[in-house]
Design a protein around this motif. Structure first.
Motif, PDB file in Angstrom:
ATOM      1  N   GLN A  80     -53.604  20.155 109.079  1.00  8.53           N
ATOM      2  CA  GLN A  80     -54.525  21.001 108.343  1.00  8.53           C
ATOM      3  C   GLN A  80     -55.928  20.436 108.494  1.00  8.53           C
ATOM      4  O   GLN A  80     -56.164  19.276 108.141  1.00  8.53           O
ATOM      5  N   MET A  81     -56.828  21.246 109.011  1.00 12.88           N
ATOM      6  CA  MET A  81     -58.182  20.783 109.286  1.00 12.88           C
ATOM      7  C   MET A  81     -59.158  21.591 108.444  1.00 12.88           C
ATOM      8  O   MET A  81     -59.259  22.816 108.599  1.00 12.88           O
ATOM      9  N   ASN A  82     -59.857  20.906 107.575  1.00 15.36           N
ATOM     10  CA  ASN A  82     -60.848  21.542 106.700  1.00 15.36           C
ATOM     11  C   ASN A  82     -62.242  21.009 107.000  1.00 15.36           C
ATOM     12  O   ASN A  82     -62.395  19.968 107.644  1.00 15.36           O
ATOM     13  N   SER A  83     -63.239  21.724 106.530  1.00 12.03           N
ATOM     14  CA  SER A  83     -64.636  21.312 106.707  1.00 12.03           C
ATOM     15  C   SER A  83     -64.932  20.974 108.168  1.00 12.03           C
ATOM     16  O   SER A  83     -65.523  19.941 108.481  1.00 12.03           O
ATOM     17  N   LEU A  84     -64.504  21.837 109.047  1.00 13.97           N
ATOM     18  CA  LEU A  84     -64.675  21.588 110.481  1.00 13.97           C
ATOM     19  C   LEU A  84     -66.150  21.622 110.865  1.00 13.97           C
ATOM     20  O   LEU A  84     -66.946  22.380 110.288  1.00 13.97           O
ATOM     21  N   ASN A  85     -66.488  20.801 111.823  1.00 18.28           N
ATOM     22  CA  ASN A  85     -67.843  20.781 112.361  1.00 18.28           C
ATOM     23  C   ASN A  85     -67.776  20.804 113.890  1.00 18.28           C
ATOM     24  O   ASN A  85     -66.707  20.581 114.471  1.00 18.28           O
ATOM     25  N   PRO A  86     -68.883  21.103 114.544  1.00 24.57           N
ATOM     26  CA  PRO A  86     -68.848  21.235 116.016  1.00 24.57           C
ATOM     27  C   PRO A  86     -68.326  19.992 116.725  1.00 24.57           C
ATOM     28  O   PRO A  86     -67.771  20.110 117.820  1.00 24.57           O
ATOM     29  N   GLU A  87     -68.465  18.815 116.115  1.00 28.37           N
ATOM     30  CA  GLU A  87     -67.955  17.582 116.732  1.00 28.37           C
ATOM     31  C   GLU A  87     -66.427  17.534 116.764  1.00 28.37           C
ATOM     32  O   GLU A  87     -65.848  16.688 117.446  1.00 28.37           O
ATOM     33  N   ASP A  88     -65.785  18.443 116.053  1.00 32.57           N
ATOM     34  CA  ASP A  88     -64.323  18.511 116.069  1.00 32.57           C
ATOM     35  C   ASP A  88     -63.811  19.357 117.234  1.00 32.57           C
ATOM     36  O   ASP A  88     -62.597  19.461 117.437  1.00 32.57           O
ATOM     37  N   THR A  89     -64.707  19.972 117.974  1.00 31.53           N
ATOM     38  CA  THR A  89     -64.315  20.788 119.117  1.00 31.53           C
ATOM     39  C   THR A  89     -63.620  19.925 120.166  1.00 31.53           C
ATOM     40  O   THR A  89     -64.177  18.920 120.625  1.00 31.53           O
ATOM     41  N   ALA A  90     -62.410  20.313 120.538  1.00 27.82           N
ATOM     42  CA  ALA A  90     -61.612  19.523 121.478  1.00 27.82           C
ATOM     43  C   ALA A  90     -60.297  20.242 121.745  1.00 27.82           C
ATOM     44  O   ALA A  90     -59.949  21.212 121.051  1.00 27.82           O
ATOM     45  N   VAL A  91     -59.585  19.737 122.733  1.00 27.40           N
ATOM     46  CA  VAL A  91     -58.187  20.120 122.900  1.00 27.40           C
ATOM     47  C   VAL A  91     -57.368  19.151 122.049  1.00 27.40           C
ATOM     48  O   VAL A  91     -57.526  17.935 122.165  1.00 27.40           O
ATOM     49  N   TYR A  92     -56.542  19.707 121.210  1.00 29.36           N
ATOM     50  CA  TYR A  92     -55.721  18.901 120.306  1.00 29.36           C
ATOM     51  C   TYR A  92     -54.290  18.819 120.839  1.00 29.36           C
ATOM     52  O   TYR A  92     -53.689  19.846 121.181  1.00 29.36           O
ATOM     53  N   TYR A  93     -53.795  17.588 120.888  1.00 29.51           N
ATOM     54  CA  TYR A  93     -52.469  17.329 121.430  1.00 29.51           C
ATOM     55  C   TYR A  93     -51.541  16.771 120.360  1.00 29.51           C
ATOM     56  O   TYR A  93     -51.935  15.900 119.574  1.00 29.51           O
ATOM     57  N   CYS A  94     -50.339  17.245 120.372  1.00 29.49           N
ATOM     58  CA  CYS A  94     -49.280  16.705 119.537  1.00 29.49           C
ATOM     59  C   CYS A  94     -48.570  15.608 120.321  1.00 29.49           C
ATOM     60  O   CYS A  94     -48.421  15.714 121.551  1.00 29.49           O
ATOM     61  N   ALA A  95     -48.120  14.574 119.625  1.00 27.53           N
ATOM     62  CA  ALA A  95     -47.432  13.469 120.285  1.00 27.53           C
ATOM     63  C   ALA A  95     -46.303  12.967 119.407  1.00 27.53           C
ATOM     64  O   ALA A  95     -46.373  13.045 118.176  1.00 27.53           O
TER      65      ALA A  95
END
Length: 121
Positions: A80-95
């Motif tokens: 769960q990602m709240n208060s997102l900002n442009p620096e959070d822009t990325a490809v997110y990977y599960c591991a």
């Protein structure tokens, strides 16, 4: 063999929220530590969060904004990602890995294909 499939990425405005999901299949999900990483354009992949049982770790950059959770009955881990900002822009990977400390160090036995998260300003 463990297969991990992420979903839930997309485009969101700064200040908004998204919830990523990662569905796992294969080995016993509940015995694995699960985590999330991200890779922004031109940057190395970085640790975001990991959870195993009651042990939970977050990168300093997301503490207080992101929450990792898991539903062992559904073999699914969430971010769960709240208060997102442009620096959070990325490809997110599960591991996933049996050892949570390995995830903290950026090492994992299994990786998903990634889901794009874009935060506009």
């Amino acid at each position: 063999q463990v297969k991990l499939v992420e979903s839930g990425g997309g485009l969101v405005q700064a200040g908004g929220s998204l919830r990523l999901s990662c569905a796992a299949s294969g080995r016993t999900f509940s015995s694995y530590a699960m985590g999330w990483f991200r890779q922004a354009p031109g940057k190395e992949r970085e640790f975001v969060a990991a959870r195993s049982g009651s042990d939970t770790y977050y990168a300093d950059s997301v503490k207080g904004r992101f929450t990792i959770s898991r539903d062992n009955a559904k073999n699914t881990v969430y971010l769960q990602m709240n208060s997102l900002n442009p620096e959070d822009t990325a490809v997110y990977y599960c591991a996933g890995d049996p050892v949570i400390i390995k995830l903290r160090r950026g090492v994992s036995s299994y990786w998903g294909q990634g889901t794009q998260v874009t935060v506009s300003s």
